[in-house]
Design a protein around this motif. Structure first.
Motif, short mmCIF file in Angstrom:
data_model
loop_
_atom_site.label_atom_id
_atom_site.label_comp_id
_atom_site.label_asym_id
_atom_site.label_seq_id
_atom_site.Cartn_x
_atom_site.Cartn_y
_atom_site.Cartn_z
N ALA A 119 51.77 46.41 62.29
CA ALA A 119 52.08 45.99 63.65
C ALA A 119 51.21 44.81 64.05
CB ALA A 119 51.86 47.15 64.61
N ASP A 120 49.93 44.85 63.69
CA ASP A 120 49.01 43.77 64.00
C ASP A 120 49.44 42.48 63.29
OD1 ASP A 120 46.71 42.89 65.35
OD2 ASP A 120 45.49 43.15 63.55
N LEU A 121 49.87 42.60 62.04
CA LEU A 121 50.34 41.45 61.28
C LEU A 121 51.56 40.81 61.95
CD1 LEU A 121 50.22 39.74 58.59
CD2 LEU A 121 51.94 41.35 57.76
N LEU A 122 52.51 41.63 62.34
CA LEU A 122 53.72 41.10 62.97
C LEU A 122 53.42 40.42 64.30
CD1 LEU A 122 56.25 43.97 62.22
CD2 LEU A 122 56.14 41.71 61.16
N VAL A 123 52.56 41.02 65.11
CA VAL A 123 52.25 40.46 66.42
C VAL A 123 51.47 39.15 66.27
CG1 VAL A 123 50.87 40.82 68.50
CG2 VAL A 123 52.35 42.63 67.67
N GLN A 157 48.46 55.93 59.30
CA GLN A 157 48.24 55.37 60.63
C GLN A 157 47.57 54.01 60.54
OE1 GLN A 157 46.03 58.39 62.66
NE2 GLN A 157 47.85 59.62 63.13
N LYS A 158 46.62 53.86 59.62
CA LYS A 158 45.95 52.58 59.44
C LYS A 158 46.92 51.52 58.93
CE LYS A 158 41.25 54.21 58.74
NZ LYS A 158 40.08 54.20 57.85
N TYR A 159 47.78 51.88 57.97
CA TYR A 159 48.78 50.92 57.47
C TYR A 159 49.76 50.53 58.57
CZ TYR A 159 47.63 50.79 52.51
OH TYR A 159 47.01 50.57 51.31
N ASP A 198 41.38 44.39 56.96
CA ASP A 198 40.29 44.60 56.01
C ASP A 198 39.13 45.32 56.69
OD1 ASP A 198 38.96 44.34 53.52
OD2 ASP A 198 37.87 42.60 54.30
N ARG A 199 38.83 44.94 57.91
CA ARG A 199 37.76 45.58 58.67
C ARG A 199 38.13 47.02 59.04
NH1 ARG A 199 37.66 42.14 62.76
NH2 ARG A 199 37.04 40.48 61.38
N LEU A 200 39.41 47.28 59.25
CA LEU A 200 39.85 48.63 59.58
C LEU A 200 39.69 49.58 58.39
CD1 LEU A 200 41.26 50.45 61.71
CD2 LEU A 200 43.42 49.73 60.71
N PHE A 201 40.02 49.09 57.19
CA PHE A 201 39.91 49.93 56.00
C PHE A 201 38.51 50.00 55.43
CE2 PHE A 201 44.53 49.68 55.86
CZ PHE A 201 44.84 50.97 55.47
N ASN A 202 37.70 48.97 55.64
CA ASN A 202 36.35 48.96 55.11
C ASN A 202 35.40 48.44 56.19
OD1 ASN A 202 34.13 49.04 53.52
ND2 ASN A 202 34.82 47.48 52.06
N PRO A 203 34.97 49.31 57.10
CA PRO A 203 34.17 48.84 58.25
C PRO A 203 32.76 48.37 57.87
CG PRO A 203 34.40 51.22 58.30
CD PRO A 203 35.26 50.72 57.18
N THR A 204 32.26 48.74 56.69
CA THR A 204 30.91 48.32 56.33
C THR A 204 30.87 46.92 55.76
OG1 THR A 204 31.10 49.30 54.13
CG2 THR A 204 30.17 50.67 55.85
N ARG A 205 32.01 46.36 55.38
CA ARG A 205 32.03 45.01 54.83
C ARG A 205 32.33 44.03 55.96
NH1 ARG A 205 35.89 43.83 49.99
NH2 ARG A 205 37.40 44.37 51.57
N GLY A 221 47.23 33.04 62.28
CA GLY A 221 47.56 34.37 62.79
C GLY A 221 47.60 35.42 61.69
N THR A 222 48.15 35.05 60.54
CA THR A 222 48.20 35.96 59.41
C THR A 222 46.79 36.24 58.88
OG1 THR A 222 50.37 35.11 58.80
CG2 THR A 222 49.19 36.33 57.12
N GLY A 223 45.96 35.22 58.82
CA GLY A 223 44.59 35.40 58.36
C GLY A 223 43.77 36.29 59.27
N ILE A 224 43.94 36.13 60.56
CA ILE A 224 43.22 36.99 61.51
C ILE A 224 43.68 38.43 61.37
CG2 ILE A 224 42.91 37.47 63.97
CD1 ILE A 224 42.99 34.43 64.43
N ALA A 225 44.97 38.64 61.20
CA ALA A 225 45.48 40.00 61.01
C ALA A 225 44.96 40.60 59.71
CB ALA A 225 47.01 40.00 61.02
#
Length: 89
Positions: free
Chosen positions: A21-25, A14-16, A65-72, A56-60
């Motif tokens: 989807a976020d990357l494409l948008v 689900q995270k991937y 990265d924040r989704l997979f590692n919320p403490t960083r 846009g790619t960098g923001i995605a």
């Protein structure tokens, strides 16, 4: 709807999916903004398209990265039990 917990494989999938989807948008929005800026402001140069697509790619990427590692993240500090100060006696 079942109340059994999801497996870790489903959570990662689900995270991937969300990251893809976020990357494409966000890449598509960046590309579109770049095309509009290129046509209106920069006399049809190519660099605004590449620049805004990269943003846009960098923001995605950062969101994924924040989704997979919320403490960083900025301002986050992880304190391990070994590094905590000793209690007063």
């Amino acid at each position: 709807m079942s109340s059994r917990p999801s497996s870790s494989e489903n959570i990662v999938n689900q995270k991937y999916d969300r990251c893809l989807a976020d990357l494409l948008v966000k890449t598509g929005v960046g590309f579109s903004v770049g095309v509009v800026a290129s046509v209106i402001l920069f006399r049809r140069r190519a660099w605004p398209v590449a620049f805004s697509t990269g943003i846009g790619t960098g923001i995605a990427w950062a969101d994924c990265d924040r989704l997979f590692n919320p403490t960083r993240g900025p301002g986050m500090r992880v304190v391990t039990p070994a590094s905590t100060p000793a209690e007063s006696k």
